[in-house]
Design an enzyme around this catalytic site. Structure first.
Site: not given
Length: 840
Positions: A487, A566, A648, A696, A790
């Site tokens: 990710s 991205q 964002y 996304r 993570r």
């Protein structure tokens, strides 16, 4: 992307094991013990005379003495309780939880004066059968063998689940259920309480809790989901009650199903479902459930009890073999989830449904109440005073309850959205149903029913010997060798937007780690579009050359891995410190001007007020995205993702909480979508036709008045219509006062909903931490790709190690220089064969 705080418990064991009273130990757990919600996977049912439920055999072990009569109390046998321990106890509510708590506390302290108030008669009960897990029964056996033996004499047990989907029955075995009639359970508890000397006051409403609290040392409020005690002290308990979207009714049939049965009826009014299970050799519980709008369309809203019962029997005549259903003061209700911020008030404590509820589809109501009683009795015995006992009780039980409520919420939502799943192939539908709570997984089902799991994998298209996560997937002209995505993770380690050696090593290591697709962090389209001074960009030739170095490394040294970029713009969340210096905090100096859909700061009084983009500003930013896209194509990226999530810039246009515009770019969802779609179209026009583009989104803002799951479906629909090849479904981080519902795989239901509503490929994200989770999500049809963040920071070779753990050696995952490490190193002498030291 601004990473959220690590939620508690999202990567570890989801279901903490309740402690057995007085021991400090834990009950052993087995795969079947977890199955109270709905067990493992099905193999197709073959016609046979199988699985007729039978009463369980009496447990072979029993205490040396019959404990039906309390033994004489002497100082040598039972020490006198400390004065701080409660001697006078009042229990409000004579359900299983209240009765069991009274019995245990009396057994542990025969000198106690305990009274239970029950407003109904002894033989009044609502509902029919009760299901308990092996785990709960183990606690009962330890705490009170007399009750355990009585229950053992009454239980019927079965192992199978039948799922009937469009006339086809799929069966899964190995689940280990035990059930008995609710009335019989209450009789056993009544008898045990009476034998111990507990006073039972039937047909007698309890005095108000405040009055009891003045007269008793301890008041246990086990007065159910409609608790008057909770309502009377709402300012302390702070209850939050959510009413859900389905109606259901509890009925019974005078025969025993030979398995736990789920049956789906697709009617002219909508989808309905039957949940049925045996609770005696000649009786079954039958629950009928459907969405509120289906319930009204079918006329149940105007039908009386008998009319509802008869109509349900008619709709599910095949499941019932044409037999009738019966009711018992049965009515249609909407399930209510109860959560309390506190469980105690002075010497009054909530127990069972008064404190918390979990949807019946995971069979946890009585289970939770009984386990509450076990823990409360243990804490009262173990702690030095009542205050400490009630605090310890809540500390012990709350994590268990919250875990159960998370699983129950996932199950409940699955049934609320059932109509979106009925088009799935039968085996996938069955697998999806069985794993809906996220407690039952692919690996867990394999332990219970390998034949069914193998059949689901074949239908999914797994090559022989290939786990689902290693099945290739194609987006446009790009075929990914597996379903694992690294990710996007902001590293905040660039200088002037240029990715350096750190980025080469960071992304290169994860590409060598075996994932099908490695994504860059959010790469900003302008200097003003950065989140922090450490963010990367793609707005200068120097940045493009540095990114080309990264893509060349991935393609040359890990040729099976794709690398994606991205692209995004920070919007109102820009000009802030590096994450570890103060997440979302403005810079001490050198701040740049930020822009957004509307002049609404991220944190009023903390972050600067952005300027609202005018037509010139919108055009400039659209062109910046297009220019960065052209550079990304020349850099050799295999996939491009547009970042429209996490508050964002483009996410700020989509959310009604951050878009207050009154022009063509604000107001309705169509208007809020306008600018993000203009940007996407400009990028798609520059990006090569054979390379995929994804988007996304934040599928919910986790805040009142924000983007909803329904909005997310429409947002995804719009981007798919404009040529998006997949939707990357994240959530939140749009407003600072969000309230996420953290838990394992907690964001995946939103991806699931979009995929099954639209048929568009989705990338699922959000606390997916194990390869078992990935396999489960894929086989259930909830996702096409799974993105992990993570776990890839913890282990850059996460995918390679997942292959090794599953004994998968295909697809040449391991780079040639790493092949020698494709098997786990030996653990040491503890695993070696022991020398033979004796002769037999």
């Amino acid at each position: 992307m601004t990473p959220p705080p690590t939620p508690p418990g999202v990567t570890g064991e989801e279901s903490p094991t309740p402690r057995l009273p007085g021991t400090g130990g834990q009950a052993p757990r087995t795969p079947a013990a977890e199955a109270a919600d709905v067990p493992p996977a099905p193999a197709e049912a073959a016609p046979s005379a199988r699985r007729t439920p039978q009463p369980a055999a009496v447990a072979p072990t029993a205490p040396a003495e019959d404990e039906q009569t309390p033994r004489p109390t002497t100082a040598a046998v039972i020490p006198a309780p400390r004065p701080s321990r409660p001697l006078r106890i009042g229990v409000i509510g004579g359900g299983p939880g209240g009765l069991y708590a009274a019995a245990l506390l009396k057994r542990l302290g025969p000198e106690r004066d305990i009274t239970v108030w029950e407003r109904n008669a002894p033989d009044d009960t609502f509902g029919f059968g009760v299901v308990l897990s092996d785990e709960t029964l183990g606690g009962i056996e330890h705490a009170d063998p007399v009750i355990y033996r009585a229950l053992q004499d009454e239980f019927v047990r079965w192992d199978d689940i039948d799922i009937v989907h469009r006339g086809r029955t799929l069966t899964s075995g190995g689940h280990g259920f035990a059930a008995l009639g609710r009335r019989r359970l209450l009789e056993i508890l009544h008898g045990r309480c009476a034998s111990l000397g507990v006073r039972l006051r039937f047909c007698t409403p309890a005095p108000p809790a405040a009055e009891l609290a003045a007269a008793y040392d301890l008041v246990i409020a086990a007065d159910g989901v409609h608790s008057l005690t909770r309502d009377a002290h709402a300012d302390t308990f702070a209850p939050r009650i959510t009413t859900h979207r389905c109606r259901y009714i509890w009925l019974a049939a005078d025969f025993a199903f030979d398995a736990f049965r789920f049956e789906i009826a697709e009617t002219a009014h909508g989808v309905m479902q039957l949940h049925g299970y045996p609770y005696a050799p000649d009786a079954s519980t039958v629950i009928i459930e459907m969405r509120e709008e289906v319930w009204r369309a079918a006329g149940f809203d105007t039908a009386d009890e008998q009319e509802s019962t008869d109509l349900c029997a008619k709709i599910f005549a095949e499941a019932l073999g044409g037999r009738a259903l019966r009711s018992n003061s049965s009515s249609w209700v909407a399930f209510r989830t109860v959560v309390n911020d506190r469980w105690s008030h002075g010497n009054t404590v909530l127990l069972g449904d008064a404190a918390h509820t979990a949807h019946f589809s995971i069979g946890s109501g009585t289970k939770l109440a009984v386990e509450d009683a076990l823990a409360l009795a243990a804490c009262v015995e173990e702690q030095p005073d009542l205050r400490a006992a009630l605090a310890a009780y809540e500390t012990e039980r709350r994590p268990v309850v919250e875990s159960t409520q998370r699983a129950a919420a996932a199950s409940l939502r699955w049934f609320e959205e059932l109509a979106g799943y009925v088009e799935q192939p039968p085996r996938q539908f069955a697998f999806n149903l069985l794993t809906r709570s996220r407690r039952v997984t692919h690996d867990n089902l394999r332990l219970r029913d390998a034949a069914f799991t193998d059949a689901v994998e074949r239908d999914f298209g797994c090559p022989p010997g290939t786990p689902p996560m290693f099945t290739p997937f194609t987006l446009r002209g790009l075929t990914l060798r597996n379903r694992v995505v690294v990710s996007p993770m902001d590293m905040y380690s660039a200088v002037n937007g240029v990715p350096g050696d750190f980025h080469l090593v960071h992304l290169g290591a994860r590409a060598l780690g075996g994932a099908g697709l490695v994504m860059t962090e959010m790469v900003c389209v302008s200097a003003e579009g950065r989140i922090t001074p450490g963010c990367t960009g793609l707005y200068t030739p120097e940045q493009a050359a540095a990114w080309r170095r990264v893509t060349d490394f991935v393609h040359d040294h890990s040729p099976g891995t794709a690398i994606g970029v991205q692209l995004g713009h920070s919007g109102r969340k820009g000009s802030t410190k590096l994450m570890w210096d103060g997440i979302d905090q403005p810079l001490d100096e050198g701040n740049w001007r930020i822009a957004a859909a509307s002049p609404i700061p991220y944190r009023p009084g903390v972050n600067q007020v952005p300027h609202a983009l005018d037509r010139v500003g919108l055009t400039d930013i659209r062109e910046q995205f297009a220019a960065a896209t052209g550079r990304a194509a020349h850099c050799g990226f295999d996939l491009l993702e547009l970042h429209c999530a996490h508050g964002y810039l483009l996410s700020g246009f989509l959310s009604p909480l951050t878009n207050g515009r009154t022009d063509a770019y604000g107001g309705s969802l169509d208007n809020r979508l306008r600018f993000p779609l203009e940007v996407f179209d400009a990028m798609r026009g520059v990006w090569p036709d054979d390379r995929p583009m994804t988007v996304r989104i934040s599928a919910t803002d986790w805040a009142q008045g924000g983007t909803t799951a329904e909005d997310a479906v429409e947002i995804a629909r719009a981007f798919a219509a404009h040529g998006a090849d997949a939707i990357d479904v994240s959530t939140g981080q749009v407003v600072p006062d969000e309230k996420p519902e953290y838990g394992r795989s907690y964001q995946t239901p939103y991806a699931d909903r979009i995929r099954n509503a639209l048929g568009v490929p989705v990338i699922a994200v959000g606390a997916i931490s194990s390869w078992d989770d990935v396999n489960s999500l894929l086989l259930a049809g909830r996702a096409d790709l799974c993105a992990l963040a993570r776990p890839h920071l913890y282990d850059p070779h996460w995918t390679l190690h997942a292959a090794a753990d599953q004994d998968y050696a295909g697809a040449a995952l391991w780079p040639d220089p790493y092949r020698a490490g494709s098997r786990k190193p030996p653990a040491g002498r503890t695993d070696a064969p022991k020398p033979r030291l004796t002769l037999s």
